[in-house]
Design a protein around this motif. Structure first.
Motif, PDB file in Angstrom:
ATOM      1  N   ALA A  69       0.964  -1.259  -0.271  1.00 54.09           N
ATOM      2  CA  ALA A  69       0.024   0.163   0.278  1.00 54.09           C
ATOM      3  C   ALA A  69       0.776   0.950  -0.017  1.00 54.09           C
ATOM      4  N   GLN A  70       0.162   2.210  -0.768  1.00 58.19           N
ATOM      5  CA  GLN A  70       1.239   3.855  -0.689  1.00 58.19           C
ATOM      6  C   GLN A  70       0.229   4.630  -0.837  1.00 58.19           C
ATOM      7  N   THR A  71       0.595   5.874  -0.881  1.00 55.68           N
ATOM      8  CA  THR A  71      -0.357   6.677  -0.851  1.00 55.68           C
ATOM      9  C   THR A  71       0.755   8.027  -2.264  1.00 55.68           C
ATOM     10  N   LYS A  72      -0.779   7.957  -2.912  1.00 59.97           N
ATOM     11  CA  LYS A  72      -0.570   8.565  -4.343  1.00 59.97           C
ATOM     12  C   LYS A  72      -1.330  10.060  -4.707  1.00 59.97           C
ATOM     13  N   THR A  73      -1.020  10.520  -4.678  1.00 55.64           N
ATOM     14  CA  THR A  73      -2.275  11.821  -5.341  1.00 55.64           C
ATOM     15  C   THR A  73      -2.274  12.109  -6.953  1.00 55.64           C
ATOM     16  N   THR A 100      -6.064  13.053  -2.259  1.00 50.95           N
ATOM     17  CA  THR A 100      -5.057  12.198  -2.072  1.00 50.95           C
ATOM     18  C   THR A 100      -5.216  11.026  -1.695  1.00 50.95           C
ATOM     19  N   ALA A 101      -5.114   9.651  -1.925  1.00 51.80           N
ATOM     20  CA  ALA A 101      -5.306   8.556  -1.277  1.00 51.80           C
ATOM     21  C   ALA A 101      -4.497   7.788  -0.870  1.00 51.80           C
ATOM     22  N   THR A 102      -4.575   7.545   0.144  1.00 54.92           N
ATOM     23  CA  THR A 102      -4.089   6.693   1.560  1.00 54.92           C
ATOM     24  C   THR A 102      -4.024   5.120   1.006  1.00 54.92           C
ATOM     25  N   ASN A 103      -3.220   4.141   1.551  1.00 57.62           N
ATOM     26  CA  ASN A 103      -3.655   2.901   1.274  1.00 57.62           C
ATOM     27  C   ASN A 103      -3.842   2.132   0.150  1.00 57.62           C
ATOM     28  N   VAL A 104      -3.430   2.996  -0.800  1.00 60.29           N
ATOM     29  CA  VAL A 104      -3.705   2.606  -2.304  1.00 60.29           C
ATOM     30  C   VAL A 104      -2.625   1.113  -3.064  1.00 60.29           C
ATOM     31  N   PRO A 105      -3.618   0.282  -3.249  1.00 55.95           N
ATOM     32  CA  PRO A 105      -2.923  -0.872  -3.857  1.00 55.95           C
ATOM     33  C   PRO A 105      -1.582  -0.657  -4.640  1.00 55.95           C
ATOM     34  N   GLY A 111      -8.608   0.598 -13.697  1.00 55.98           N
ATOM     35  CA  GLY A 111      -8.572   1.006 -12.659  1.00 55.98           C
ATOM     36  C   GLY A 111      -7.888   0.586 -10.979  1.00 55.98           C
ATOM     37  N   VAL A 112      -7.728   1.080 -10.152  1.00 56.96           N
ATOM     38  CA  VAL A 112      -7.614   1.188  -9.129  1.00 56.96           C
ATOM     39  C   VAL A 112      -8.247   1.003  -7.310  1.00 56.96           C
ATOM     40  N   SER A 113      -8.633   0.204  -6.903  1.00 58.09           N
ATOM     41  CA  SER A 113      -9.486   0.004  -5.720  1.00 58.09           C
ATOM     42  C   SER A 113      -8.902   0.730  -4.862  1.00 58.09           C
ATOM     43  N   PRO A 122      -9.374   6.238 -12.127  1.00 60.16           N
ATOM     44  CA  PRO A 122      -8.775   5.158 -13.772  1.00 60.16           C
ATOM     45  C   PRO A 122      -7.255   5.531 -13.189  1.00 60.16           C
ATOM     46  N   LEU A 123      -6.422   4.774 -13.378  1.00 60.19           N
ATOM     47  CA  LEU A 123      -4.812   4.918 -13.717  1.00 60.19           C
ATOM     48  C   LEU A 123      -4.201   6.347 -14.192  1.00 60.19           C
ATOM     49  N   GLY A 124      -5.053   6.300 -15.089  1.00 54.89           N
ATOM     50  CA  GLY A 124      -4.374   8.155 -15.299  1.00 54.89           C
ATOM     51  C   GLY A 124      -4.539   9.319 -14.628  1.00 54.89           C
ATOM     52  N   VAL A 125      -5.534   9.081 -13.774  1.00 54.94           N
ATOM     53  CA  VAL A 125      -5.802  10.956 -13.398  1.00 54.94           C
ATOM     54  C   VAL A 125      -4.111  10.606 -12.120  1.00 54.94           C
ATOM     55  N   PHE A 126      -3.473   9.547 -11.726  1.00 62.28           N
ATOM     56  CA  PHE A 126      -2.812   9.781 -11.089  1.00 62.28           C
ATOM     57  C   PHE A 126      -1.265  10.544 -11.632  1.00 62.28           C
ATOM     58  N   ASP A 127      -0.697  11.637 -10.659  1.00 59.43           N
ATOM     59  CA  ASP A 127       0.094  11.996 -10.923  1.00 59.43           C
ATOM     60  C   ASP A 127       1.484  10.845 -11.306  1.00 59.43           C
ATOM     61  N   ASP A 128       1.309  10.379 -11.106  1.00 57.63           N
ATOM     62  CA  ASP A 128       2.540   9.471 -10.731  1.00 57.63           C
ATOM     63  C   ASP A 128       1.684   7.497 -11.094  1.00 57.63           C
ATOM     64  N   PRO A 129       1.491   7.464 -12.087  1.00 60.13           N
ATOM     65  CA  PRO A 129       1.261   6.170 -12.517  1.00 60.13           C
ATOM     66  C   PRO A 129       1.948   4.676 -12.499  1.00 60.13           C
ATOM     67  N   ASN A 130       2.796   5.157 -11.886  1.00 57.83           N
ATOM     68  CA  ASN A 130       3.935   3.560 -12.149  1.00 57.83           C
ATOM     69  C   ASN A 130       4.292   3.111 -10.804  1.00 57.83           C
ATOM     70  N   GLY A 131       3.835   1.634 -11.362  1.00 52.77           N
ATOM     71  CA  GLY A 131       4.862   0.798 -10.112  1.00 52.77           C
ATOM     72  C   GLY A 131       3.264   0.255  -9.682  1.00 52.77           C
ATOM     73  N   PHE A 132       2.562  -0.039 -10.821  1.00 48.37           N
ATOM     74  CA  PHE A 132       1.400  -0.817 -10.047  1.00 48.37           C
ATOM     75  C   PHE A 132       1.691  -2.093 -11.173  1.00 48.37           C
ATOM     76  N   THR A 133       1.021  -3.361 -11.585  1.00 48.88           N
ATOM     77  CA  THR A 133       0.423  -4.637 -12.202  1.00 48.88           C
ATOM     78  C   THR A 133      -0.926  -4.633 -12.169  1.00 48.88           C
ATOM     79  N   LEU A 134      -0.920  -5.294 -13.754  1.00 50.73           N
ATOM     80  CA  LEU A 134      -2.142  -5.634 -13.685  1.00 50.73           C
ATOM     81  C   LEU A 134      -2.432  -6.947 -12.927  1.00 50.73           C
TER      82      LEU A 134
END
Length: 144
Positions: free
Chosen positions: A2-6, A17-22, A43-45, A97-109
């Motif tokens: 889990a991570q914090t993303k904006t 700002t989202a916390t506990n982002v998988p 999409g990221v839940s 949606p993955l594309g609205v994160f400031d940093d959309p890297n580091g996710f796995t399908l």
């Protein structure tokens, strides 16, 4: 992990700002998601309780089916989230949606849903769960 993303919409009127982002995301190929995003929803839940929004006055929602709503920035049209509105395992979360994160890297399908509605013009590589419309509806308790 889990991570914090904006993130933000295209014009910047809405930020979050989202916390506990998988570190995983899913893809939906249903007809509505394709029309809403112009392709498929990647999409990221995220739990609603883990989201804070700025510029909420610019968020517009639409009950797009009997069980879900979609939200977007009413200034620029950026898709912001998909939310299941009926009680069940997904109602406490939104799909960002993955594309609205400031940093959309580091996710796995990890999952594709409505695979039987996916256009034949592309395929996503990898070994991950693939569910049909009927399987998704049964899993989440939605009557067809």
């Amino acid at each position: 992990m889990a991570q914090t993303k904006t993130g933000q919409c295209m014009c910047g009127a809405v930020r979050f700002t989202a916390t506990n982002v998988p570190d995983t995301f899913g893809v939906c190929h249903c007809d509505m998601c394709r029309r809403w995003t112009g392709s498929a929803l990647f999409g990221v839940s995220v739990a609603q309780s883990d989201l804070t929004w700025e510029g909420e006055a610019h968020i517009k929602t639409l009950q797009s089916s009997d069980w879900a709503e979609r939200a977007w920035c009413q200034r620029c049209g950026t898709s912001l989230y998909y939310h299941v509105t009926v009680d069940g395992p997904m109602s406490a979360k939104v799909e960002i949606p993955l594309g609205v994160f400031d940093d959309p890297n580091g996710f796995t399908l990890n999952r594709e849903i409505f695979i039987d509605q996916k256009p034949d013009s592309y395929d996503l590589a990898g070994d991950h769960e693939r569910l049909t419309k009927a399987e998704v509806m049964a899993k989440f308790g939605v009557q067809l």
